[in-house]
Design a protein around this motif. Structure first.
Motif, PDB file in Angstrom:
ATOM      1  N   PHE A 168     102.366  11.599 125.942  1.00  0.00           N
ATOM      2  CA  PHE A 168     101.248  11.673 126.886  1.00  0.00           C
ATOM      3  C   PHE A 168     101.694  12.415 128.130  1.00  0.00           C
ATOM      4  CE2 PHE A 168      98.428  10.235 130.249  1.00  0.00           C
ATOM      5  CZ  PHE A 168      97.184  10.254 129.639  1.00  0.00           C
ATOM      6  N   ASP A 169     101.039  13.546 128.408  1.00  0.00           N
ATOM      7  CA  ASP A 169     101.298  14.348 129.592  1.00  0.00           C
ATOM      8  C   ASP A 169     100.648  13.664 130.792  1.00  0.00           C
ATOM      9  OD1 ASP A 169     101.218  16.225 131.672  1.00  0.00           O
ATOM     10  OD2 ASP A 169     101.095  17.913 130.311  1.00  0.00           O
ATOM     11  N   ILE A 182     100.402  14.548 133.841  1.00  0.00           N
ATOM     12  CA  ILE A 182      99.737  15.445 134.783  1.00  0.00           C
ATOM     13  C   ILE A 182      98.370  15.875 134.243  1.00  0.00           C
ATOM     14  CG2 ILE A 182      99.878  17.606 136.060  1.00  0.00           C
ATOM     15  CD1 ILE A 182     101.899  15.498 136.932  1.00  0.00           C
ATOM     16  N   ASN A 183      98.359  16.376 133.009  1.00  0.00           N
ATOM     17  CA  ASN A 183      97.124  16.895 132.421  1.00  0.00           C
ATOM     18  C   ASN A 183      96.356  15.858 131.608  1.00  0.00           C
ATOM     19  OD1 ASN A 183      97.637  19.636 133.348  1.00  0.00           O
ATOM     20  ND2 ASN A 183      99.231  19.718 131.779  1.00  0.00           N
ATOM     21  N   GLU A 184      96.941  14.646 131.473  1.00  0.00           N
ATOM     22  CA  GLU A 184      96.332  13.555 130.710  1.00  0.00           C
ATOM     23  C   GLU A 184      95.978  14.002 129.295  1.00  0.00           C
ATOM     24  OE1 GLU A 184      93.197  11.528 132.751  1.00  0.00           O
ATOM     25  OE2 GLU A 184      94.269  11.510 134.671  1.00  0.00           O
ATOM     26  N   HIS A 185      96.966  14.582 128.637  1.00  0.00           N
ATOM     27  CA  HIS A 185      96.790  15.047 127.268  1.00  0.00           C
ATOM     28  C   HIS A 185      97.751  14.294 126.353  1.00  0.00           C
ATOM     29  CE1 HIS A 185      96.210  17.609 123.804  1.00  0.00           C
ATOM     30  NE2 HIS A 185      97.513  17.843 123.764  1.00  0.00           N
ATOM     31  N   ALA A 186      97.213  13.750 125.265  1.00  0.00           N
ATOM     32  CA  ALA A 186      98.020  13.001 124.298  1.00  0.00           C
ATOM     33  C   ALA A 186      98.183  13.800 123.018  1.00  0.00           C
ATOM     34  CB  ALA A 186      97.374  11.656 123.997  1.00  0.00           C
ATOM     35  N   SER A 187      99.359  13.661 122.399  1.00  0.00           N
ATOM     36  CA  SER A 187      99.611  14.328 121.122  1.00  0.00           C
ATOM     37  C   SER A 187     100.433  13.391 120.247  1.00  0.00           C
ATOM     38  CB  SER A 187     100.341  15.657 121.319  1.00  0.00           C
ATOM     39  OG  SER A 187     101.562  15.464 122.011  1.00  0.00           O
ATOM     40  N   ALA A 188      99.994  13.244 119.001  1.00  0.00           N
ATOM     41  CA  ALA A 188     100.681  12.377 118.049  1.00  0.00           C
ATOM     42  C   ALA A 188     101.539  13.218 117.115  1.00  0.00           C
ATOM     43  CB  ALA A 188      99.671  11.554 117.258  1.00  0.00           C
ATOM     44  N   HIS A 189     102.722  12.736 116.826  1.00  0.00           N
ATOM     45  CA  HIS A 189     103.668  13.461 115.967  1.00  0.00           C
ATOM     46  C   HIS A 189     104.135  12.496 114.890  1.00  0.00           C
ATOM     47  CE1 HIS A 189     103.860  16.645 119.069  1.00  0.00           C
ATOM     48  NE2 HIS A 189     103.708  15.616 119.882  1.00  0.00           N
ATOM     49  N   SER A 190     103.570  12.673 113.700  1.00  0.00           N
ATOM     50  CA  SER A 190     103.795  11.712 112.625  1.00  0.00           C
ATOM     51  C   SER A 190     104.992  12.036 111.746  1.00  0.00           C
ATOM     52  CB  SER A 190     102.531  11.620 111.748  1.00  0.00           C
ATOM     53  OG  SER A 190     101.419  11.211 112.520  1.00  0.00           O
TER      54      SER A 190
END
Length: 364
Positions: A232-233, A235-243
């Protein structure tokens, strides 16, 4: 007085003045260039050396500078499943806090996160969040969130000491189970600047984070999920999942500003760089610019017959801490020193790496 005597007297005065200036220069160098890099416990001891040092170390501007300059891990806080927190120092002579159980807070608490000298705690009964510095015992209570964070929230404190900002500006970011999208994760964020909680627009579908797994590195928070990592970034409030990361019996750690995972298996300690946008690269891969794998053979007399020895969370990359049954030890990367911290460690629960800092916390 003869000319020779006058010359001799002038020379003596010059030598005395030069010695005084040199001593003064050394004092200034130590005060301005060395003291800010020392841990809080050592600095509080040094206040008794002389009046000038006491005034220097007591100065709020010095405290602010020290919180920015000193970033080394000092030890770990332990939060048991039930009971008071405790602190394990990497060096009791240099690092420590006056009240490891945090009884200076108005209510009993559980520790949820630790970042750059500040702790994020939650009241055991009222469930309110508290941000505190266990060195100077300064604390503040946050307003009640608007969302339900669960019984064991994975909240993470985001705090970066800055030379430009005199006050401690921080955020608290807490993932929580989405009501509208079952099985998914939403995020509620508290800002010390706004003094309010806000639910982010970001939603991570079909992913749930594991409690107590959050680690903050370079403006990004990383949590482990059932089969990978959620980033979760802040600053930019961006989430990314890495499975593609299934971290079995491994611990997320920070090493020189990079996210890594570490494990201890069969007396072999391994730290590997996690590259979320490529594959996990071994740290000795020549295609990578820096060495991205660290391997150490741990003395078998430490692990013994224990098969579930673990690596505890750590930051910085200079020191790693191991726990094997009731035995706890630290390894210093630069010196190669393997130091047994305890042979009667009977603590369980969650571990939080801590930096001994003089950072000030503004109350509400």
């Amino acid at each position: 007085m003869s000319a020779l005597e006058v010359m001799h007297e002038r020379r003596s005065r010059f030598v005395e003045d030069l010695a005084k200036r040199q001593r003064k220069d050394v004092e200034i160098i130590i005060r301005e260039s060395a003291l800010p890099y020392l841990p809080a416990k050592a600095l509080l001891k040094f206040r008794s050396i002389c009046r000038d040092w006491n005034l220097t170390i007591s100065n709020p501007f010095f405290n602010h500078n020290q919180s920015h300059s000193h970033r080394k891990m000092s030890g770990l806080f332990n939060q048991p499943p039930s009971g008071k927190p405790s602190f394990i120092s990497l060096d009791e002579a240099a690092y420590g806090v006056p009240d490891p159980s945090l009884s200076f807070l108005p209510v009993p608490v559980d520790i949820r996160s630790s970042t750059n000298g500040l702790l994020l705690c939650q009241g055991c009964i009222n469930k309110l969040y508290y941000v505190c510095n266990p060195v100077n015992k300064e604390w503040t209570v946050l307003p009640k969130p608007s969302s339900q964070h669960g019984t064991d929230p994975a909240a993470v404190l985001v705090f970066e000491p800055s030379v430009l900002n005199f006050s401690a500006d921080y955020k608290v970011i807490c993932p929580f189970a989405s009501i509208d999208f079952p099985g998914s994760t939403e995020f509620e964020i508290y800002s010390s600047g706004k003094k309010a909680w806000e639910v982010s627009r970001e939603i991570c579908f079909n992913k749930r984070v594991q409690s107590g797994s959050g680690i903050y590195i370079n403006k990004t928070i990383y949590w482990t999920t059932a089969h990978g990592i959620l980033a979760f970034d802040s600053i930019n409030e961006h989430a990314s999942a890495h499975s593609n990361y299934f971290i079995l019996r491994a611990t997320l750690v920070e090493m020189y500003g990079k996210l890594c995972y570490a494990n201890l298996k069969c007396s072999k300690f391994t730290v590997s760089l996690v590259d979320l946008y490529q594959n996990t690269m071994p740290m000795n891969d020549k295609s990578h610019q820096s060495s991205s794998k660290f391997i150490l053979d741990v003395d078998k007399t430490f692990t013994g017959n224990i098969t579930n020895a673990q690596v505890l969370p750590s930051i910085g990359g200079d020191v790693f801490v191991f726990l094997a049954g009731e035995r706890m030890a630290s390894y210093h990367v630069f010196t190669g020193e393997f130091k047994v911290l305890s042979t009667t460690m009977r603590l369980s629960g969650k571990w939080f790496p801590y930096v001994n800092s003089l950072v000030s916390v503004s109350s509400n």
